[in-house]
Design a protein around this motif. Structure first.
Motif, mmCIF file in Angstrom:
data_model
loop_
_atom_site.group_PDB
_atom_site.id
_atom_site.type_symbol
_atom_site.label_atom_id
_atom_site.label_comp_id
_atom_site.label_asym_id
_atom_site.label_seq_id
_atom_site.Cartn_x
_atom_site.Cartn_y
_atom_site.Cartn_z
ATOM 1 N N ALA A 56 7.447 86.113 1.826
ATOM 2 C CA ALA A 56 7.881 87.402 2.592
ATOM 3 C C ALA A 56 7.048 88.369 1.642
ATOM 4 C CB ALA A 56 9.187 87.646 2.901
ATOM 5 N N GLN A 57 7.286 88.375 0.294
ATOM 6 C CA GLN A 57 6.867 89.255 -0.631
ATOM 7 C C GLN A 57 5.658 89.007 -1.588
ATOM 8 O OE1 GLN A 57 8.101 92.384 -0.289
ATOM 9 N NE2 GLN A 57 9.522 91.868 0.940
ATOM 10 N N ASN A 58 5.335 87.676 -1.622
ATOM 11 C CA ASN A 58 4.136 87.242 -2.619
ATOM 12 C C ASN A 58 3.029 86.287 -1.937
ATOM 13 O OD1 ASN A 58 5.733 87.578 -5.401
ATOM 14 N ND2 ASN A 58 7.048 86.904 -3.921
ATOM 15 N N ARG A 59 1.959 86.970 -2.112
ATOM 16 C CA ARG A 59 0.908 86.209 -1.835
ATOM 17 C C ARG A 59 0.690 84.774 -2.248
ATOM 18 N NH1 ARG A 59 -4.669 88.937 -1.999
ATOM 19 N NH2 ARG A 59 -5.115 86.990 -0.576
ATOM 20 N N GLU A 60 0.867 84.623 -3.720
ATOM 21 C CA GLU A 60 0.659 83.540 -4.277
ATOM 22 C C GLU A 60 1.978 82.829 -4.694
ATOM 23 O OE1 GLU A 60 -2.277 86.209 -6.737
ATOM 24 O OE2 GLU A 60 -2.474 84.050 -7.339
ATOM 25 N N ARG A 61 2.167 81.533 -4.360
ATOM 26 C CA ARG A 61 3.293 80.916 -4.805
ATOM 27 C C ARG A 61 3.087 79.448 -5.516
ATOM 28 N NH1 ARG A 61 6.046 80.306 0.534
ATOM 29 N NH2 ARG A 61 4.240 80.940 1.281
ATOM 30 N N LEU A 62 3.995 79.200 -6.252
ATOM 31 C CA LEU A 62 3.942 77.823 -6.954
ATOM 32 C C LEU A 62 5.137 77.124 -6.722
ATOM 33 C CD1 LEU A 62 2.945 75.689 -8.777
ATOM 34 C CD2 LEU A 62 3.439 77.173 -10.799
ATOM 35 N N PHE A 63 5.367 75.980 -6.144
ATOM 36 C CA PHE A 63 6.313 74.771 -6.102
ATOM 37 C C PHE A 63 6.145 73.643 -7.185
ATOM 38 C CE2 PHE A 63 9.897 73.019 -3.211
ATOM 39 C CZ PHE A 63 10.518 72.781 -4.169
ATOM 40 N N MET A 64 6.646 73.766 -8.387
ATOM 41 C CA MET A 64 6.430 72.617 -9.341
ATOM 42 C C MET A 64 7.477 72.109 -9.660
ATOM 43 S SD MET A 64 4.235 73.079 -12.924
ATOM 44 C CE MET A 64 5.311 74.543 -13.689
ATOM 45 N N ALA A 65 7.521 70.566 -9.495
ATOM 46 C CA ALA A 65 8.781 70.009 -9.792
ATOM 47 C C ALA A 65 8.529 68.572 -9.920
ATOM 48 C CB ALA A 65 9.701 69.985 -8.466
ATOM 49 N N GLY A 66 9.432 67.525 -10.303
ATOM 50 C CA GLY A 66 9.318 66.266 -10.482
ATOM 51 C C GLY A 66 8.824 65.498 -9.061
ATOM 52 N N ASN A 67 8.634 64.167 -9.391
ATOM 53 C CA ASN A 67 7.931 63.387 -8.299
ATOM 54 C C ASN A 67 9.045 63.040 -7.242
ATOM 55 O OD1 ASN A 67 5.356 62.809 -8.963
ATOM 56 N ND2 ASN A 67 6.101 61.329 -10.525
ATOM 57 N N GLN A 68 8.669 63.120 -5.895
ATOM 58 C CA GLN A 68 9.638 62.934 -4.876
ATOM 59 C C GLN A 68 10.823 63.727 -4.700
ATOM 60 O OE1 GLN A 68 8.888 60.204 -2.537
ATOM 61 N NE2 GLN A 68 7.017 60.140 -3.781
ATOM 62 N N LEU A 69 10.324 64.914 -4.959
ATOM 63 C CA LEU A 69 11.431 66.358 -4.872
ATOM 64 C C LEU A 69 11.394 67.187 -3.632
ATOM 65 C CD1 LEU A 69 12.447 66.965 -8.461
ATOM 66 C CD2 LEU A 69 13.528 65.566 -6.693
#
Length: 256
Positions: free
Chosen positions: A43-56
């Motif tokens: 809603a507020q950010n044009r760029e986003r990252l979702f970084m996490a382990g496998n199968q999450l």
């Protein structure tokens, strides 16, 4: 006789309910806390990252959000980015096969089972047309998706195209887009080119991946100096990170 007819009708009803469930996974999507946090950051950010382990659930979260934007079907709990018009989106992986086996599978359904297309996050009744690609077997080039059409919203058509990093930056030039989804970490030049494609629309980029390349240029875009310093001590608690147009922001302890 009546018992047999009732049983047949009951079984037919169960089969229809199962068909509706399988062909509208989006309606049943309920994000867990980190996924919800990632979505809401849009809603507020044009760029986003979702970084996490496998199968999450990284690719699942990306697929669900892309399906919402493509169809205009936002649930009542949604707090993230909303487009009030049909969109043009890209979804990309490292190779043609990787794009087919991850974003395409999650969005459309099993690549090698065309009869099951429509069992991904894009509801079957919203898929109007598919165009095959010329690279990997069973890989799609694009999908035309029905957008809106509920209540006072006039129906329109969104377009989803599938890309890969291996084709190089030149294949990423020219288009004007509402969003680019990188499902795996892209090279910096590819990321920059994808972001540029969204500038005219004020669109978004999302990146979903498991960190395998260490402290890469793209990862560094999303980190503050303090986070870089503490990164090695927090490998076990990866979290979504969001980056806005005018600055960087990270949620949660141990966020990268």
């Amino acid at each position: 006789m009546k018992t047999s007819a009732a049983k047949t009708e009951y079984l037919a009803l169960l089969a229809e309910l199962d068909r509706r469930r399988r062909t509208n996974l989006l309606a049943a999507y309920r994000p867990y806390a980190r996924q919800a946090e990632f979505h809401a950051a849009g809603a507020q950010n044009r760029e986003r990252l979702f970084m996490a382990g496998n199968q999450l659930g990284k690719t699942r979260a990306g697929g669900a959000e892309w399906a919402m934007h493509l169809t205009g079907r936002y649930p009542s709990w949604w707090q993230g980015k909303v487009f009030d018009t049909a969109v043009r989106l890209w979804a990309a992986g490292v190779t043609g096969e990787g794009t087919r086996d991850n974003p395409q599978r999650v969005l459309v359904g099993p690549p090698q089972q065309q009869a099951a297309w429509g069992t991904g996050m894009i509801p079957a009744d919203a898929i109007l047309q598919t165009t095959m690609g010329r690279g990997a077997p069973a890989a799609l080039d694009s999908v035309v998706v029905r957008w809106g059409g509920g209540g006072d919203v006039q129906a329109d058509e969104s377009v989803l195209s599938f890309k890969s990093f291996e084709k190089g930056r030149e294949k990423w030039q020219g288009e004007t887009l509402h969003g680019v989804w990188f499902d795996e970490e892209p090279p910096l030049d590819i990321y920059s080119e994808g972001l540029t494609r969204t500038n005219a629309t004020g669109g978004i980029t999302i990146v979903t991946f498991t960190p395998l390349l260490g402290m890469s240029d793209v990862v560094l875009l999303f980190l503050s100096a303090e986070e870089v310093g503490g990164m090695s001590q927090n490998l076990g608690s990866l979290a979504p990170v969001k980056r806005g147009r005018g600055g960087r922001e990270a949620d949660g302890e141990g966020a990268w």
